[in-house]
Design a protein around this motif. Structure first.
Motif, PDB file in Angstrom:
ATOM      1  N   GLU A   1       0.817  -1.214   0.000  1.00 19.38           N
ATOM      2  CA  GLU A   1       0.000   0.000   0.000  1.00 19.38           C
ATOM      3  C   GLU A   1       0.852   1.266   0.000  1.00 19.38           C
ATOM      4  O   GLU A   1       0.436   2.303  -0.516  1.00 19.38           O
ATOM      5  CB  GLU A   1      -0.936  -0.012   1.205  1.00 19.38           C
ATOM      6  N   ALA A   2       2.048   1.211   0.561  1.00 18.94           N
ATOM      7  CA  ALA A   2       2.937   2.370   0.536  1.00 18.94           C
ATOM      8  C   ALA A   2       3.304   2.751  -0.896  1.00 18.94           C
ATOM      9  O   ALA A   2       3.460   3.932  -1.225  1.00 18.94           O
ATOM     10  CB  ALA A   2       4.203   2.073   1.338  1.00 18.94           C
ATOM     11  N   LYS A   3       3.436   1.732  -1.744  1.00 14.42           N
ATOM     12  CA  LYS A   3       3.774   1.981  -3.149  1.00 14.42           C
ATOM     13  C   LYS A   3       2.531   2.159  -4.016  1.00 14.42           C
ATOM     14  O   LYS A   3       2.576   2.803  -5.054  1.00 14.42           O
ATOM     15  CB  LYS A   3       4.591   0.803  -3.694  1.00 14.42           C
ATOM     16  N   PHE A   4       1.422   1.566  -3.596  1.00 14.77           N
ATOM     17  CA  PHE A   4       0.189   1.607  -4.373  1.00 14.77           C
ATOM     18  C   PHE A   4      -0.965   1.944  -3.434  1.00 14.77           C
ATOM     19  O   PHE A   4      -1.667   1.074  -2.941  1.00 14.77           O
ATOM     20  CB  PHE A   4      -0.049   0.252  -5.057  1.00 14.77           C
ATOM     21  N   PRO A   5      -1.175   3.217  -3.143  1.00 10.61           N
ATOM     22  CA  PRO A   5      -2.141   3.624  -2.119  1.00 10.61           C
ATOM     23  C   PRO A   5      -3.593   3.328  -2.446  1.00 10.61           C
ATOM     24  O   PRO A   5      -4.451   3.448  -1.577  1.00 10.61           O
ATOM     25  CB  PRO A   5      -1.892   5.135  -1.987  1.00 10.61           C
ATOM     26  N   GLY A   6      -3.882   2.919  -3.670  1.00 11.23           N
ATOM     27  CA  GLY A   6      -5.266   2.584  -4.003  1.00 11.23           C
ATOM     28  C   GLY A   6      -5.664   1.184  -3.617  1.00 11.23           C
ATOM     29  O   GLY A   6      -6.826   0.801  -3.787  1.00 11.23           O
ATOM     30  N   MET A   7      -4.729   0.400  -3.095  1.00 11.65           N
ATOM     31  CA  MET A   7      -5.013  -1.013  -2.845  1.00 11.65           C
ATOM     32  C   MET A   7      -6.229  -1.214  -1.952  1.00 11.65           C
ATOM     33  O   MET A   7      -7.097  -2.034  -2.230  1.00 11.65           O
ATOM     34  CB  MET A   7      -3.794  -1.683  -2.231  1.00 11.65           C
ATOM     35  N   ARG A   8      -6.326  -0.469  -0.868  1.00 13.86           N
ATOM     36  CA  ARG A   8      -7.426  -0.662   0.076  1.00 13.86           C
ATOM     37  C   ARG A   8      -8.772  -0.337  -0.575  1.00 13.86           C
ATOM     38  O   ARG A   8      -9.763  -1.036  -0.367  1.00 13.86           O
ATOM     39  CB  ARG A   8      -7.202   0.183   1.327  1.00 13.86           C
ATOM     40  N   ALA A   9      -8.826   0.722  -1.392  1.00 16.14           N
ATOM     41  CA  ALA A   9     -10.062   1.073  -2.091  1.00 16.14           C
ATOM     42  C   ALA A   9     -10.464  -0.035  -3.055  1.00 16.14           C
ATOM     43  O   ALA A   9     -11.649  -0.376  -3.178  1.00 16.14           O
ATOM     44  CB  ALA A   9      -9.885   2.391  -2.844  1.00 16.14           C
ATOM     45  N   GLY A  10      -9.474  -0.612  -3.733  1.00 21.47           N
ATOM     46  CA  GLY A  10      -9.771  -1.707  -4.644  1.00 21.47           C
ATOM     47  C   GLY A  10     -10.304  -2.927  -3.927  1.00 21.47           C
ATOM     48  O   GLY A  10     -11.234  -3.588  -4.397  1.00 21.47           O
ATOM     49  N   ILE A  11      -9.729  -3.255  -2.765  1.00 23.62           N
ATOM     50  CA  ILE A  11     -10.169  -4.407  -1.994  1.00 23.62           C
ATOM     51  C   ILE A  11     -11.619  -4.229  -1.555  1.00 23.62           C
ATOM     52  O   ILE A  11     -12.442  -5.155  -1.619  1.00 23.62           O
ATOM     53  CB  ILE A  11      -9.252  -4.619  -0.776  1.00 23.62           C
ATOM     54  N   ARG A  12     -11.958  -3.030  -1.102  1.00 20.32           N
ATOM     55  CA  ARG A  12     -13.329  -2.783  -0.655  1.00 20.32           C
ATOM     56  C   ARG A  12     -14.313  -2.795  -1.818  1.00 20.32           C
ATOM     57  O   ARG A  12     -15.430  -3.287  -1.692  1.00 20.32           O
ATOM     58  CB  ARG A  12     -13.380  -1.468   0.117  1.00 20.32           C
ATOM     59  N   ALA A  13     -13.888  -2.265  -2.966  1.00 26.69           N
ATOM     60  CA  ALA A  13     -14.736  -2.327  -4.151  1.00 26.69           C
ATOM     61  C   ALA A  13     -14.933  -3.772  -4.598  1.00 26.69           C
ATOM     62  O   ALA A  13     -16.009  -4.149  -5.079  1.00 26.69           O
ATOM     63  CB  ALA A  13     -14.119  -1.506  -5.284  1.00 26.69           C
ATOM     64  N   ASN A  14     -13.893  -4.586  -4.421  1.00 21.88           N
ATOM     65  CA  ASN A  14     -13.997  -5.991  -4.784  1.00 21.88           C
ATOM     66  C   ASN A  14     -15.020  -6.712  -3.906  1.00 21.88           C
ATOM     67  O   ASN A  14     -15.792  -7.553  -4.374  1.00 21.88           O
ATOM     68  CB  ASN A  14     -12.631  -6.660  -4.657  1.00 21.88           C
ATOM     69  N   ARG A  15     -15.024  -6.373  -2.618  1.00 24.79           N
ATOM     70  CA  ARG A  15     -16.010  -6.989  -1.716  1.00 24.79           C
ATOM     71  C   ARG A  15     -17.425  -6.587  -2.112  1.00 24.79           C
ATOM     72  O   ARG A  15     -18.356  -7.396  -2.067  1.00 24.79           O
ATOM     73  CB  ARG A  15     -15.725  -6.549  -0.275  1.00 24.79           C
ATOM     74  N   ALA A  16     -17.590  -5.332  -2.531  1.00 27.15           N
ATOM     75  CA  ALA A  16     -18.909  -4.855  -2.938  1.00 27.15           C
ATOM     76  C   ALA A  16     -19.390  -5.546  -4.215  1.00 27.15           C
ATOM     77  O   ALA A  16     -20.568  -5.891  -4.345  1.00 27.15           O
ATOM     78  CB  ALA A  16     -18.886  -3.342  -3.130  1.00 27.15           C
ATOM     79  N   VAL A  17     -18.478  -5.768  -5.168  1.00 22.16           N
ATOM     80  CA  VAL A  17     -18.908  -6.408  -6.406  1.00 22.16           C
ATOM     81  C   VAL A  17     -19.193  -7.892  -6.185  1.00 22.16           C
ATOM     82  O   VAL A  17     -20.046  -8.479  -6.867  1.00 22.16           O
ATOM     83  CB  VAL A  17     -17.875  -6.194  -7.534  1.00 22.16           C
ATOM     84  N   LEU A  18     -18.515  -8.529  -5.232  1.00 20.80           N
ATOM     85  CA  LEU A  18     -18.867  -9.906  -4.870  1.00 20.80           C
ATOM     86  C   LEU A  18     -20.329  -9.975  -4.464  1.00 20.80           C
ATOM     87  O   LEU A  18     -21.066 -10.871  -4.889  1.00 20.80           O
ATOM     88  CB  LEU A  18     -17.982 -10.407  -3.731  1.00 20.80           C
ATOM     89  N   ARG A  19     -20.759  -9.010  -3.657  1.00 19.85           N
ATOM     90  CA  ARG A  19     -22.154  -8.986  -3.234  1.00 19.85           C
ATOM     91  C   ARG A  19     -23.093  -8.811  -4.441  1.00 19.85           C
ATOM     92  O   ARG A  19     -24.071  -9.549  -4.585  1.00 19.85           O
ATOM     93  CB  ARG A  19     -22.382  -7.852  -2.237  1.00 19.85           C
ATOM     94  N   ARG A  20     -22.770  -7.879  -5.329  1.00 24.09           N
ATOM     95  CA  ARG A  20     -23.651  -7.624  -6.473  1.00 24.09           C
ATOM     96  C   ARG A  20     -23.682  -8.811  -7.425  1.00 24.09           C
ATOM     97  O   ARG A  20     -24.743  -9.160  -7.970  1.00 24.09           O
ATOM     98  CB  ARG A  20     -23.203  -6.354  -7.205  1.00 24.09           C
ATOM     99  N   MET A  21     -22.539  -9.435  -7.643  1.00 25.70           N
ATOM    100  CA  MET A  21     -22.513 -10.609  -8.523  1.00 25.70           C
ATOM    101  C   MET A  21     -23.322 -11.757  -7.933  1.00 25.70           C
ATOM    102  O   MET A  21     -24.066 -12.443  -8.645  1.00 25.70           O
ATOM    103  CB  MET A  21     -21.063 -11.041  -8.767  1.00 25.70           C
ATOM    104  N   THR A  22     -23.180 -11.971  -6.633  1.00 26.51           N
ATOM    105  CA  THR A  22     -23.922 -13.052  -5.979  1.00 26.51           C
ATOM    106  C   THR A  22     -25.415 -12.769  -6.007  1.00 26.51           C
ATOM    107  O   THR A  22     -26.231 -13.679  -6.228  1.00 26.51           O
ATOM    108  CB  THR A  22     -23.434 -13.239  -4.537  1.00 26.51           C
TER     109      THR A  22
END
Length: 272
Positions: A43-64
């Motif tokens: 995350e120090a090198k790629f600060p968007g990682m946490r936002a991507g992880i949370r968006a991934n959790r949200a899309v899991l819900r929508r896909m399911t």
């Protein structure tokens, strides 16, 4: 009574594990120093990682929700489960279809021990767990058949959410794994997948992320849109096709986060 339990899972806390690192990024507590150090370095090198992880959790819900609702799927094979958190696959599926059956697969003993304790399904449905590795898809299929957790004569939703990018590109392994799993499923089954990419990053950030890979700091291997699309060969993509996950069937308040901060492709496709 002294001595260790021979049946207890063997957990190496000195080596970071994707599921525990993912848990840390989601704000969970089931992680160790090695996981946090690895996550922080990325995350120090790629600060968007946490936002991507949370968006991934949200899309899991929508896909399911789509699969259990509109598509009418009643069986889910979720590989790379991760540690239990809010809106796990069985919870989302069984809200729409209480009789839905979900088989979770992960290769981390800590995930499996927590799953058995915390992931209780609805009385009408079924929730089961096996410890296996995505790199050996035949063992997953064999275990699923042995446990009779899923009926492979009826449609199954294969969930490969943020897991294929742990298979290094360039060796055909991801494509082979997906083909083996999809070929075992009957017509009318679905593949839902998400995958990290650097397609949305500026050039300097792409170079920075490549350095993480070269230095062994990250084990998350990106694929571009074309390589991700190839994993769906022979399948019928569901609208809107291959899309940035925050744009895949977004809710009434779409995620306005910069795409370069999310950097994950996603898609759902039906086996004809």
């Amino acid at each position: 009574m002294t001595g260790s339990d021979p049946a207890a899972p063997v957990i190496d806390t000195s080596v970071p594990h994707p599921a525990r690192r993912y848990d840390y990024w989601l704000g969970g507590k089931d992680n160790f120093a090695a996981d946090r150090e690895s996550a922080d370095a990325i995350e120090a090198k790629f600060p968007g990682m946490r936002a991507g992880i949370r968006a991934n959790r949200a899309v899991l819900r929508r896909m399911t929700e789509f699969l259990a609702g509109e598509a009418g799927v009643r069986q889910f094979l979720d590989i790379g489960t991760g540690l239990p958190t809010a809106d796990n696959t069985h919870e989302v599926a069984q809200r729409s279809a209480p009789a839905a059956r979900v088989l979770y697969v992960d290769n981390d003993p800590l995930v499996m021990s927590h799953a058995r304790a915390l992931l209780a399904g609805s009385p009408e449905g079924a929730t089961d767990y096996i410890e296996a590795d995505l790199r050996d898809p035949e063992s997953i299929l064999d275990a699923a058949r042995d446990r009779q957790a899923l009926d492979f004569t009826r449609p199954v939703a294969l969930m490969l959410i943020a897991v294929l990018h742990f298979l290094r590109p360039g060796r055909g392994q991801a494509h082979s794994v997906v083909r083996t799993l999809v070929d075992a499923l009957p017509s009318g089954s679905y593949l839902a997948a998400t995958h990290f990419t650097v397609d949305f990053m500026p050039a300097e950030e792409k170079a920075r992320y490549q350095h993480l890979l070269d230095a062994g700091i990250s084990d998350i291997w990106p694929r571009d849109r074309a390589a991700f699309a190839a994993l769906f060969d022979g399948l019928e993509l569901v609208d809107p096709g291959i899309e940035l996950i925050s744009r895949w069937r977004p809710g009434p308040q779409p995620d306005s986060t910069d795409p370069s901060r999310i950097s994950i492709w996603g898609a759902v496709a039906r086996k004809p």
